[in-house]
Write an enzyme that holds these catalytic residues in place. Structure first.
Site, PDB file in Angstrom:
ATOM      1  N   GLU A  21       0.839  -1.194   0.000  1.00  0.00           N
ATOM      2  CA  GLU A  21       0.000   0.000   0.000  1.00  0.00           C
ATOM      3  C   GLU A  21       0.880   1.252   0.000  1.00  0.00           C
ATOM      4  OE1 GLU A  21      -2.575   1.658  -0.226  1.00  0.00           O
ATOM      5  OE2 GLU A  21      -4.391   0.507   0.197  1.00  0.00           O
ATOM      6  N   ARG A 104      -6.870   1.709  13.633  1.00  0.00           N
ATOM      7  CA  ARG A 104      -5.501   2.007  13.208  1.00  0.00           C
ATOM      8  C   ARG A 104      -5.547   3.056  12.114  1.00  0.00           C
ATOM      9  NH1 ARG A 104      -4.165  -0.027   8.216  1.00  0.00           N
ATOM     10  NH2 ARG A 104      -5.244  -1.885   7.452  1.00  0.00           N
ATOM     11  N   ASN A 106      -4.725   4.369   8.408  1.00  0.00           N
ATOM     12  CA  ASN A 106      -4.749   3.556   7.196  1.00  0.00           C
ATOM     13  C   ASN A 106      -4.115   4.201   5.975  1.00  0.00           C
ATOM     14  OD1 ASN A 106      -5.451   1.191   5.750  1.00  0.00           O
ATOM     15  ND2 ASN A 106      -7.153   2.279   4.815  1.00  0.00           N
ATOM     16  N   GLU A 125     -12.379  -4.270  10.466  1.00  0.00           N
ATOM     17  CA  GLU A 125     -13.134  -3.926   9.257  1.00  0.00           C
ATOM     18  C   GLU A 125     -14.631  -4.215   9.389  1.00  0.00           C
ATOM     19  OE1 GLU A 125     -11.300  -5.490   5.721  1.00  0.00           O
ATOM     20  OE2 GLU A 125      -9.273  -5.096   6.439  1.00  0.00           O
ATOM     21  N   ASN A 155     -10.217   5.210   3.083  1.00  0.00           N
ATOM     22  CA  ASN A 155      -9.128   5.053   2.121  1.00  0.00           C
ATOM     23  C   ASN A 155      -8.970   6.345   1.328  1.00  0.00           C
ATOM     24  OD1 ASN A 155      -7.324   2.771   1.737  1.00  0.00           O
ATOM     25  ND2 ASN A 155      -9.176   1.510   1.778  1.00  0.00           N
ATOM     26  N   ASP A 202     -10.142   1.482  -3.223  1.00  0.00           N
ATOM     27  CA  ASP A 202      -9.055   1.437  -2.248  1.00  0.00           C
ATOM     28  C   ASP A 202      -8.343   2.784  -2.287  1.00  0.00           C
ATOM     29  OD1 ASP A 202      -6.941   0.588  -0.526  1.00  0.00           O
ATOM     30  OD2 ASP A 202      -7.267  -1.469  -1.153  1.00  0.00           O
TER      31      ASP A 202
END
Length: 295
Positions: A21, A104, A106, A125, A155, A202
């Site tokens: 990522e 957390r 991201n 999630e 995201n 995403d």
């Protein structure tokens, strides 16, 4: 490196990360930085030489954004950390959301004014406990401000070239949202920018024309949307879980794509052996230079 083709993805780094990522292009180093969230790693890859470096983070790491002086600000599970690739050391700076131990950090970006925007998410999630934050340099350190909430998996985010529109995903909802951003960095006029019907949006970025590029988790493609929301022709990828793109190369017309193996069955991985690797292709419109946070 093998010659890249227009919108024809080629694997350029067969790293097979669990969850690659946050790709970031360093103009000075001509290198690609990215993270593997699950494996708690920071990777650096130099396409021209094939040179590779790896550092271990102290926890799950969602993003890595450059700051002045050659270091980075990283989003880990518990908050913001400073990372120096020369020493490989992480130093905790600001704890975020201690009231949500299941969350957390991201994904994040730096806007045209040098501000950082990032989101948090439920690490399981399942719960809409995530939020959107802005980071400024304050008199006594980092100034972190809460701006929106209700995200299960936030995201993006990314900002338009003019700096007046912020885009954010809520991946499980299959939606990309847009906000107006004023000069002071305040958000207003939240609206749905795009809704996916296949796969989940995403990481997102914008190019120099304001087109929004989105990796599609479970969709095997990269989507592009004009600033008015018109969808352009998808770019097919050879793996299912496409996480994010960034623009690199001398002209910022090379698109580097991070992908993931996480969540794929053994049967799918047998077909998609290079899942989790870094792919690249060329495009017509340049991206935006990677901006730095002014610490």
């Amino acid at each position: 490196m093998t010659t890249l083709k227009h919108h024809d993805p080629l694997c350029v780094y067969d790293v097979r990360a669990t969850l690659a990522e946050g790709p970031t292009w360093s103009v000075e180093e001509k290198a690609l930085y990215f993270v593997d969230i699950v494996e708690e790693k920071v990777h650096r890859f130099v396409p021209s030489t094939g040179e590779r470096s790896v550092w271990t983070a102290p926890d799950r790491i969602g993003f890595l954004l450059p700051v002045e002086g050659g270091t980075f600000l990283a989003g880990l599970r518990d908050g913001l950390h400073r990372f120096d690739p020369k020493s490989g050391q992480f130093e905790s700076d600001t704890v975020v959301e201690p009231e949500h131990p299941g969350n957390r950090l991201n994904d994040g970006c730096v806007d045209s004014k040098g501000r950082i925007w990032f989101g948090t998410m439920d690490n399981g999630e399942t719960h809409p406990t995530g939020s959107i934050y802005r980071v400024l340099r304050g008199k006594d350190g980092l100034e972190v401000t809460h701006h929106d909430e209700g995200y299960t998996v936030s995201n993006g985010p990314t900002v338009s070239p003019c700096g007046k529109v912020l885009y954010v995903c809520d991946s499980p909802e299959q939606r990309i949202y847009a906000f107006d951003v004023d000069d002071a960095g305040e958000l207003s006029n939240e609206r749905v920018f795009a809704t996916l019907t296949e796969g989940y949006p995403d990481g997102i970025v914008t190019d120099s024309e304001g087109t929004v590029w989105s990796g599609v988790w479970g969709g095997g493609k990269v989507l592009r949307f004009r600033p008015d929301g018109t969808q352009l022709e998808p770019i097919a990828m050879p793996v299912s879980n496409v996480t994010k793109v960034t623009f690199g190369g001398d002209d910022l017309k090379t698109v580097y794509v991070t992908t993931a193996r996480k969540g794929l069955s053994e049967e799918v991985l047998a077909r998609e052996e290079q899942a989790g690797s870094i792919f690249a292709f060329t495009t017509d419109v340049a991206g935006l230079p990677q901006r730095r946070f002014a610490l």
